[in-house]
Design a protein around this motif. Sequence first.
Motif, mmCIF file in Angstrom:
data_model
loop_
_atom_site.group_PDB
_atom_site.id
_atom_site.type_symbol
_atom_site.label_atom_id
_atom_site.label_comp_id
_atom_site.label_asym_id
_atom_site.label_seq_id
_atom_site.Cartn_x
_atom_site.Cartn_y
_atom_site.Cartn_z
ATOM 1 N N ASN A 132 48.380 47.808 43.531
ATOM 2 C CA ASN A 132 48.152 48.838 42.513
ATOM 3 C C ASN A 132 48.621 50.209 42.973
ATOM 4 O OD1 ASN A 132 47.210 49.564 39.911
ATOM 5 N ND2 ASN A 132 45.392 50.456 40.855
ATOM 6 N N LYS A 133 48.753 50.399 44.276
ATOM 7 C CA LYS A 133 49.273 51.666 44.791
ATOM 8 C C LYS A 133 50.787 51.758 44.609
ATOM 9 C CE LYS A 133 45.613 52.179 48.268
ATOM 10 N NZ LYS A 133 45.295 52.261 49.708
ATOM 11 N N LYS A 134 51.437 50.599 44.467
ATOM 12 C CA LYS A 134 52.891 50.587 44.302
ATOM 13 C C LYS A 134 53.298 50.616 42.838
ATOM 14 C CE LYS A 134 53.764 47.919 48.544
ATOM 15 N NZ LYS A 134 54.404 46.697 49.094
ATOM 16 N N LYS A 135 52.577 49.869 42.011
ATOM 17 C CA LYS A 135 52.888 49.806 40.581
ATOM 18 C C LYS A 135 51.630 49.406 39.835
ATOM 19 C CE LYS A 135 56.230 47.150 41.600
ATOM 20 N NZ LYS A 135 57.420 46.282 41.645
ATOM 21 N N PRO A 136 51.566 49.678 38.527
ATOM 22 C CA PRO A 136 50.324 49.388 37.788
ATOM 23 C C PRO A 136 49.954 47.910 37.849
ATOM 24 C CG PRO A 136 51.818 50.734 36.472
ATOM 25 C CD PRO A 136 52.598 50.280 37.673
ATOM 26 N N VAL A 137 48.694 47.647 38.170
ATOM 27 C CA VAL A 137 48.137 46.296 38.153
ATOM 28 C C VAL A 137 46.920 46.321 37.231
ATOM 29 C CG1 VAL A 137 47.147 44.395 39.478
ATOM 30 C CG2 VAL A 137 48.897 45.859 40.508
ATOM 31 N N TRP A 138 46.996 45.583 36.133
ATOM 32 C CA TRP A 138 45.879 45.478 35.188
ATOM 33 C C TRP A 138 45.364 44.049 35.180
ATOM 34 C CZ3 TRP A 138 47.218 48.603 30.101
ATOM 35 C CH2 TRP A 138 47.441 49.942 30.447
ATOM 36 N N ALA A 139 44.157 43.894 34.663
ATOM 37 C CA ALA A 139 43.559 42.560 34.529
ATOM 38 C C ALA A 139 43.203 42.320 33.074
ATOM 39 C CB ALA A 139 42.318 42.431 35.403
ATOM 40 N N TYR A 140 43.391 41.079 32.634
ATOM 41 C CA TYR A 140 43.075 40.698 31.252
ATOM 42 C C TYR A 140 42.148 39.488 31.270
ATOM 43 C CZ TYR A 140 43.713 39.869 26.267
ATOM 44 O OH TYR A 140 43.496 39.697 24.918
ATOM 45 N N ALA A 141 40.901 39.704 30.843
ATOM 46 C CA ALA A 141 39.888 38.650 30.837
ATOM 47 C C ALA A 141 39.984 37.848 29.549
ATOM 48 C CB ALA A 141 38.497 39.250 30.980
ATOM 49 N N SER A 142 40.430 36.624 29.671
ATOM 50 C CA SER A 142 40.558 35.749 28.507
ATOM 51 C C SER A 142 39.351 34.820 28.460
ATOM 52 C CB SER A 142 41.862 34.953 28.582
ATOM 53 O OG SER A 142 41.986 34.096 27.476
ATOM 54 N N ASP A 143 38.287 35.285 27.807
ATOM 55 C CA ASP A 143 37.045 34.530 27.579
ATOM 56 C C ASP A 143 36.082 34.535 28.765
ATOM 57 O OD1 ASP A 143 38.888 32.094 25.674
ATOM 58 O OD2 ASP A 143 37.793 33.843 24.958
ATOM 59 N N TRP A 151 35.279 40.107 40.910
ATOM 60 C CA TRP A 151 35.501 40.813 42.176
ATOM 61 C C TRP A 151 36.973 41.200 42.286
ATOM 62 C CZ3 TRP A 151 32.972 38.786 47.315
ATOM 63 C CH2 TRP A 151 33.347 39.591 48.394
ATOM 64 N N CYS A 152 37.843 40.224 42.029
ATOM 65 C CA CYS A 152 39.286 40.485 42.122
ATOM 66 C C CYS A 152 39.753 41.409 41.000
ATOM 67 C CB CYS A 152 40.049 39.168 42.063
ATOM 68 S SG CYS A 152 39.697 38.050 43.448
ATOM 69 N N ALA A 153 39.308 41.141 39.763
ATOM 70 C CA ALA A 153 39.753 41.944 38.625
ATOM 71 C C ALA A 153 39.329 43.402 38.761
ATOM 72 C CB ALA A 153 39.194 41.358 37.330
ATOM 73 N N SER A 154 38.178 43.638 39.399
ATOM 74 C CA SER A 154 37.687 45.018 39.534
ATOM 75 C C SER A 154 38.597 45.886 40.393
ATOM 76 C CB SER A 154 36.277 45.012 40.132
ATOM 77 O OG SER A 154 36.298 44.570 41.487
ATOM 78 N N GLN A 155 39.480 45.254 41.173
ATOM 79 C CA GLN A 155 40.402 46.024 42.011
ATOM 80 C C GLN A 155 41.672 46.440 41.250
ATOM 81 O OE1 GLN A 155 39.002 46.793 45.175
ATOM 82 N NE2 GLN A 155 37.454 45.884 43.826
ATOM 83 N N ALA A 156 41.799 45.979 40.021
ATOM 84 C CA ALA A 156 42.923 46.397 39.188
ATOM 85 C C ALA A 156 42.641 47.775 38.592
ATOM 86 C CB ALA A 156 43.170 45.377 38.086
ATOM 87 N N GLU A 157 43.685 48.402 38.103
ATOM 88 C CA GLU A 157 43.537 49.744 37.547
ATOM 89 C C GLU A 157 42.727 49.728 36.254
ATOM 90 O OE1 GLU A 157 47.159 52.041 37.574
ATOM 91 O OE2 GLU A 157 46.637 52.990 35.675
ATOM 92 N N ARG A 158 42.939 48.742 35.418
ATOM 93 C CA ARG A 158 42.190 48.602 34.175
ATOM 94 C C ARG A 158 41.872 47.135 33.941
ATOM 95 N NH1 ARG A 158 45.355 52.308 29.659
ATOM 96 N NH2 ARG A 158 45.873 54.080 31.001
ATOM 97 N N ILE A 159 40.805 46.903 33.152
ATOM 98 C CA ILE A 159 40.428 45.550 32.757
ATOM 99 C C ILE A 159 40.201 45.544 31.253
ATOM 100 C CG2 ILE A 159 38.845 43.619 33.097
ATOM 101 C CD1 ILE A 159 37.946 44.887 35.694
ATOM 102 N N TYR A 160 40.851 44.611 30.553
ATOM 103 C CA TYR A 160 40.616 44.439 29.120
ATOM 104 C C TYR A 160 40.172 43.005 28.851
ATOM 105 C CZ TYR A 160 42.919 48.913 28.293
ATOM 106 O OH TYR A 160 43.245 50.246 28.285
ATOM 107 N N ALA A 161 39.400 42.839 27.786
ATOM 108 C CA ALA A 161 38.940 41.515 27.365
ATOM 109 C C ALA A 161 39.607 41.146 26.055
ATOM 110 C CB ALA A 161 37.413 41.484 27.212
ATOM 111 N N ASN A 162 39.729 39.842 25.815
ATOM 112 C CA ASN A 162 40.454 39.381 24.632
ATOM 113 C C ASN A 162 39.604 39.400 23.362
ATOM 114 O OD1 ASN A 162 38.849 37.215 25.630
ATOM 115 N ND2 ASN A 162 40.023 35.767 24.426
ATOM 116 N N ASP A 163 38.267 39.356 23.510
ATOM 117 C CA ASP A 163 37.422 39.252 22.324
ATOM 118 C C ASP A 163 36.021 39.728 22.670
ATOM 119 O OD1 ASP A 163 35.534 37.355 20.384
ATOM 120 O OD2 ASP A 163 37.432 37.891 19.456
#
Length: 784
Positions: A132-143, A151-163
């Motif tokens: 994430n320091k080199k380029k944007p890393v986001w997480a997408y929670a699908s369900d 734990w892993c997703a929290s280290q991304a810059e942003r987290i979005y959920a699908n629903d």
Amino acid sequence: MNDIALSVPAFPRINDYVGAWAIEPTAASVLVAAAKNADLVQHVSETVVSPSAEVQMLTAGLNQKIAVVHLTGALMKAASSMSKGTSTVAARREIRKAASDPEVSAIMLAVDSPGGTVAGTADLGAEIAAANKKKPVWAYASDLCASAAYWCASQAERIYANDRTAAVGSIGTLLVVYDQSQAMENAGVKTLVFGTGPIKGAGTPGAPISDDQKAYFRDIVEQSQKSFDAAVKRGRQMTDAKLERAKTGGVFLAEEAESMGLIDGIKSFEAAMTELAAEARRRNRATAHNTGGTAMSESSVATVEADAKAATDLVREQIERTRQEAAVELERIAAIRKVAAGNETIAAEAIREGWTAEKTELAVLRSQLENKVKPMNPAHGPAIITRSHERDCTLEALQGALIMRSGGRLDDRVFASGRGTLPAWLRSNINDPYRNQVMENAQRYREMSAFDLCREALRIDGREIPHGRAETIQAAVSGGTLTSIFTTSVNAMLLMSYMETGDTTGSWTRETDVADFKTNERIRMKTTAGLNKLPRGGEADHLNRSDTSESYKIARYSGQFVIDEQDIIDDSMSALSDMPQEMGKLAARLRPDLVYAILLANPTMADGTALFGSGATRGNLGTSSALASGTLKTAISAMRLLQENGVNIGLKATHLLVPATLDWTASELMNSTAIVLAGTAGTVTERGNVNTLVNKLQIVADERLENGVIDPASGTTYAGSATTWFLASTQANTIEVGYLRGTGRAPTVRSFMLDKGKYGIGWDVAMDIGAKATDWRGLRKTTA
């Protein structure tokens, strides 16, 4: 250092299963049950698992290349051998590779996982933070994004959920140890462990677990949890208080997770990818500016203009989402005020804390039980239960009442189909107690006038009711409850009409959902020769393959209608019944109009040849053949004998498509049990009179094939014929009908307020659909 790569041997490791886990409890119980019912030692000794992680390279908006790394199933260093999962080591490799690839602009973590082992998770989280320091890393929670996965997703810059139903969180660690000593002793077995310390041999099957060993295992869990907590606090920038609130060990649905700071929002995957692409472009431009850039070229100017357009589209999307969220919030507040009528303290707390109407109602009932319930005096007889107007005349009851007034049936099965945008009570099971209560109350208020409806809507909104009739209606029209009541009725009546309008294309065409309005390609592999005989010790031949593709786009078809304030004042509400039903019929006609327009137009396919043609290229067009037993058998045989590249296709006809006039002839051919034959007994012309066409084909009769049809996509009129008929085979794709994903393959409705000198409420109806012939082999046309 970039060449150093951590490797994991491709063999099972028993400690991967018996170590500490960070996993959602329900998923953990499933794995524990599977482990208890299996010989784990034998299983891991016989099962070889190679570390793997799925990765896709996708191009999003602004032509940004995004690496989508999938974190699915149980997360383990070497991946689970008991269920489909992801290797954390392999995922680290893919993330590191993407972070170092100059062609990759950003990384998206596609997460659908209950968590996994603590071992490997911290390293994967650190890898994500470094990338994430080199380029944007986001997480997408699908369900599902729980425990180690979060734990892993929290280290991304942003987290979005699908629903809104996506489950996020489960911040907790567990370690399962079985004390089987009592069971072993009961079986006459005593397990003795000789170790060099009180902890050595802890957890040995059959040996008792001492207090020191329990403390040891507890310390493992607590130390692992500290690492988990530190990672989430750092990644999500959470305070101790916020983290403590989220550390229940359970998951939270997406809206609550967002309010707690666990995620950044809810949106579609396509929208998240588009926004990530824009962020990647923005960060790249910022980097170029900081390192000293040169004057922009024409292509750079075009890129900036594209960025600006994308940013504008993104803002529009965010505005639309904000409007939708505001409407949902207004419905929640109105529902809370309804159930908490007379208890402003609970209503205020419920609105402030984000309670649901159900939770508010429970709080109100609890308050009534604590403060108002008094023991019954036996001398006074049994208590008398009375109805409360505020309790019964709810938003849901008024929604149902207006549906009934408009001619709808609250018990109609179409409401449970999942299509359309309807409130939860109307989509629930017909035997649901709450739905039955709402339907009973709706029956009581179905004759309510439009003015009374407006007055009740203002009461539910918690607003003051004006004295004048016109003022009351104007105030209600500007509120959320009346719009919700009207819109629910419009949706219900439109859906009933849409589902009940006949469609003769459903059984022989193919349906699919597409992501957007861009061109969709459907690739068909051409038929080739079969497998070749392999000599002993020989090498298999490479199969030559070729393909052809058809492309099409879906389009949006729409209309709108309005209810003027004067109609409400005059109690003239027929438009709420008539217009939605008419809109539903129009929407239902789109699909058969598009499909039969294709049959009548005989369009040119991607290979430059018409859909129907004679000769070696097609061989699916028959002429001078009126519908009769002999001609029908000839057509069926011709479809069966079709070849491509000299290879037999062997398609079996399944449907007979006829114009309305030929419906009777087709029914006689398909349903008669015997046929009349000419000929003399005992001669070569004599044969059985059994009708071999019985139940061979499903008859589809449609008036468009005879009267012609106007193509909705082009506006072109195509003439029909009373004597031309078609065969279709569902063993091929024939015609594909595409719908915009997320619409439920049904029309969608939006409400809006009239302005600029107009007073009232309006609705627009949209249907996103398209159709294309994708395979000529499953269709045959015959003209008389």
